[in-house]
Design a protein around this motif. Structure first.
Motif, PDB file in Angstrom:
ATOM      1  N   SER A 187     -11.473  -1.214  11.311  1.00 45.79           N
ATOM      2  CA  SER A 187     -10.094  -0.976  10.884  1.00 45.79           C
ATOM      3  C   SER A 187      -9.853  -1.905   9.704  1.00 45.79           C
ATOM      4  CB  SER A 187      -9.120  -1.268  12.027  1.00 45.79           C
ATOM      5  OG  SER A 187      -7.791  -1.028  11.627  1.00 45.79           O
ATOM      6  N   LEU A 188      -9.894  -1.358   8.485  1.00 48.21           N
ATOM      7  CA  LEU A 188     -10.030  -2.167   7.283  1.00 48.21           C
ATOM      8  C   LEU A 188      -8.759  -2.268   6.445  1.00 48.21           C
ATOM      9  CD1 LEU A 188     -13.498  -0.757   6.136  1.00 48.21           C
ATOM     10  CD2 LEU A 188     -13.037  -2.690   7.660  1.00 48.21           C
ATOM     11  N   SER A 189      -7.655  -1.675   6.886  1.00 47.47           N
ATOM     12  CA  SER A 189      -6.467  -1.641   6.031  1.00 47.47           C
ATOM     13  C   SER A 189      -5.626  -2.903   6.119  1.00 47.47           C
ATOM     14  CB  SER A 189      -5.604  -0.427   6.384  1.00 47.47           C
ATOM     15  OG  SER A 189      -5.094  -0.538   7.705  1.00 47.47           O
ATOM     16  N   GLY A 190      -5.876  -3.744   7.113  1.00 45.58           N
ATOM     17  CA  GLY A 190      -5.117  -4.976   7.256  1.00 45.58           C
ATOM     18  C   GLY A 190      -5.986  -6.044   7.881  1.00 45.58           C
ATOM     19  N   PRO A 191      -5.479  -7.269   7.928  1.00 41.79           N
ATOM     20  CA  PRO A 191      -6.265  -8.371   8.514  1.00 41.79           C
ATOM     21  C   PRO A 191      -6.543  -8.135   9.995  1.00 41.79           C
ATOM     22  CG  PRO A 191      -4.428  -9.176   7.204  1.00 41.79           C
ATOM     23  CD  PRO A 191      -4.209  -7.708   7.379  1.00 41.79           C
ATOM     24  N   THR A 221      -8.184   1.836   2.708  1.00 47.05           N
ATOM     25  CA  THR A 221      -6.863   2.296   2.293  1.00 47.05           C
ATOM     26  C   THR A 221      -6.796   3.807   2.400  1.00 47.05           C
ATOM     27  OG1 THR A 221      -5.248   2.451   0.473  1.00 47.05           O
ATOM     28  CG2 THR A 221      -7.569   2.289  -0.123  1.00 47.05           C
ATOM     29  N   GLU A 222      -5.629   4.300   2.760  1.00 50.96           N
ATOM     30  CA  GLU A 222      -5.366   5.740   2.773  1.00 50.96           C
ATOM     31  C   GLU A 222      -4.344   6.088   1.694  1.00 50.96           C
ATOM     32  OE1 GLU A 222      -6.089   6.174   7.579  1.00 50.96           O
ATOM     33  OE2 GLU A 222      -4.120   5.619   6.804  1.00 50.96           O
ATOM     34  N   LYS A 250      -6.295  11.199   6.090  1.00 52.65           N
ATOM     35  CA  LYS A 250      -4.964  11.486   5.530  1.00 52.65           C
ATOM     36  C   LYS A 250      -4.860  10.920   4.125  1.00 52.65           C
ATOM     37  CE  LYS A 250      -2.671   8.903   8.633  1.00 52.65           C
ATOM     38  NZ  LYS A 250      -3.503   7.764   9.139  1.00 52.65           N
ATOM     39  N   ILE A 251      -3.831  11.337   3.394  1.00 54.29           N
ATOM     40  CA  ILE A 251      -3.449  10.720   2.134  1.00 54.29           C
ATOM     41  C   ILE A 251      -2.053  10.160   2.338  1.00 54.29           C
ATOM     42  CG2 ILE A 251      -2.962  11.073  -0.317  1.00 54.29           C
ATOM     43  CD1 ILE A 251      -5.066  13.260  -0.344  1.00 54.29           C
TER      44      ILE A 251
END
Length: 555
Positions: A187-191, A221-222, A250-251
């Motif tokens: 899960s790379l979108s946040g810390p 990121t999406e 998703k976008i």
């Protein structure tokens, strides 16, 4: 010796005569329309079940301990939720009500943060043993999370691992795989996931691949960088030599809505080159993250306590304001505020501080108006007063893009939800409706009403497609010899009832759910049976205790 054996057989035969013979089937499902999970046309047939497995698919003649009349109903494999977050809620309530009542018979856990390795469960064997001890209504499998491994070794901070740390991380992934994990998930979108570089992910994925696992990723990121994120996921799979599953494709950036065909084409190109790349979606135009995801990654280093301290520091306020509002670009960071387009696109889910619980289920714009202070003051106040975390629904992607992704043959279904209870005793007070409605929503709204998918194709996306991703080849289809995970529903009535405004509502039209041959949902009511099993990954050590693979029994 022969005489003794003969005497024993005579005695056994006499006992059977006295007590009666066992029925040929434990359960027969008669007269239903079988949607077998392959995607092929459905057909009329009976299903005979014995000792937890399907033994007859066709005409089930003979006696049965119980018969279910499925006339007018669809008989499908139990739904497999490929992306589920019930890692801890199942410890609070093993019944898994909101998921079982959707027709889910198996849940796949462990995104970036998995239950193990952790201080509580250093190995997955300990976590699985705890689940077995409590009993489960559904089957459970788990990935090992890259964020979990990162934090265990490197701590909640940025910066690349040194050689010793990287080897320790790889060792933890290897241990998890031999303990039965299904692969590596990120899960790379946040810390802390945002701090894990591509090379480190490749090194960890390589270990999972050596054990037959898959790389499942909530991409970096999406938003504006979504194409670059897909390319990174493909690269990790290629260099790590393992299949890839992109979580909730998703976008999530208003300025890019309508570009899903181009994103799908990027994945299709990788597949055409021979690489195993797939994806999953949930059938909603909003996702759930945390209000803290609006705060840039550097402010999260060293954990929630450090985050709160930074939010209280007036000297950091100008920097935080510029980055949060998008006035100062911050590399590839996925900014949920700019992606969503404003405060009205955020709905608060759970607030731990009793003084703020009145705002659960309210839009952030409503909360700002109610508190009567500038937006960032309210944002900081909510995070500070709730321990740095406020789970939040973000309305950030379009219905049209979601539908386009859902229709792709390499895209399956996952809820991204948790098993909770409608009485509110387990889980958040105001959850995302996907916790209750994902699978019936697909069947009711996108099969029956919109005709976006055929019934057979939708069921395939919920069953065999997901079983194959996690190498569970004895589930996901209705075939003699396979485990009897079965969902029986009314195609004319199945529908989600949960909404963003009133999410705590079970779906309708799911009549029976059978897990390993045991009825768990009976005419829409949970029986509190606990026949679930642990779904072991392909790298599980071969000295498995066979007793651990038996159904866990009932309560």
């Amino acid at each position: 010796m022969r005489s003794l054996l003969g005497t024993a057989l005579i005695v056994a035969a006499a006992l059977v005569a006295v007590h009666g013979q066992r029925a040929q089937f434990d359960l027969v499902i008669r007269g239903g329309r079988v949607v077998d999970g392959t995607g092929n046309p459905s057909f009329d047939a009976d299903l005979g079940i014995r000792d937890g497995r399907i033994v007859v698919l066709g005409r089930a003649t003979g006696s049965a301990s119980r018969t279910i009349d499925a006339t007018g109903l669809a008989v499908a494999p139990g739904f497999i939720d490929i992306h589920n977050h019930s890692d801890t809620t199942l410890l609070d309530d093993p019944d898994g009500q909101s998921m079982l009542r959707q027709g889910v018979t198996s849940m796949i856990l462990g995104e970036g943060g998995s239950a193990a390795p952790s201080r509580r469960w250093p190995r997955f064997t300990a976590y699985f043993d705890e689940l077995r001890r409590r009993g489960l209504s559904a089957n459970i499998g788990s990935y090992v999370g890259s964020s979990q491994v990162w934090t265990q070794v490197h701590g909640p901070r940025a910066g690349p691992p040194d050689g010793t740390e990287l080897e320790a991380m790889r060792r933890l992934v290897g241990e998890a795989m031999t303990d039965g994990a299904l692969g590596l998930a990120s899960s790379l979108s946040g810390p802390p996931g945002v701090w894990i570089d591509t090379d480190t992910l490749v090194a960890l994925a390589e270990v999972a691949g050596q054990h037959g696992g898959r790389y499942s990723t909530h991409m970096r990121t999406e938003g504006t960088g979504v194409f670059k994120s897909v390319e990174e996921a493909v690269e990790i799979g290629r260099r790590g030599h393992l299949p890839v599953d992109i979580i909730h494709l998703k976008i999530a950036e208003r300025t890019m809505w309508g570009q899903m065909p181009d994103l799908v084409a990027l994945i299709a190109a990788a597949r055409a080159r021979g690489q195993a790349v797939e994806a999953n979606v949930y059938p909603y135009r909003a996702g759930q993250n945390d209000l803290a995801s609006i705060v840039p990654p550097w402010a999260h280093e060293d954990g929630a306590t450090a985050l709160v301290a930074r939010l209280k520091d007036p000297s950091l306020r100008p920097r935080l304001e510029g980055e949060i509002l998008g006035k100062v670009p911050l590399g590839d960071w996925y900014n949920h505020y700019t992606a969503t387009g404003g405060w009205d696109g955020m709905l608060l889910v759970t607030l731990t501080n009793p003084r703020y619980r009145q705002f659960a289920g309210k839009r952030m714009s409503e909360v700002i108006t109610s508190i009567g202070r500038p937006p960032l003051d309210v944002l900081f106040e909510l995070l500070i007063e709730n321990g740095g975390s406020v789970p939040t629904v973000f309305f950030h992607h379009s219905e049209e893009d979601m539908r386009y992704a859902l229709a792709q043959p390499f895209v399956s279904i996952g809820s991204d939800g948790s098993a909770v209870n409608a009485d509110g005793t387990v889980g958040p007070a105001h959850p995302h409706p996907r916790f209750y409605g994902t699978f019936p929503r697909v069947l009711g709204r996108y099969v029956r009403e919109a005709r976006l998918l055929s019934l057979e194709e939708a069921v395939r996306k919920m069953t065999s497609a997901n079983a194959a991703k996690v190498r569970q080849f004895d589930r996901g289809l209705l075939r003699p010899g396979l485990w009897a995970d079965v969902t029986i529903f009314d195609p004319a009535r199945v529908l989600d009832l949960a909404t963003f405004e009133q999410p705590q509502q079970y779906a309708t039209g799911i009549e029976y759910v059978i897990v390993n041959g045991t009825v768990v949902i009976d005419r829409g009511t949970h029986t509190h049976a606990r026949p679930g099993q642990i779904l072991q990954g392909p790298g599980r050590a071969i000295d498995v205790d066979a007793s651990r693979q038996r159904p866990m029994g009932q309560r």
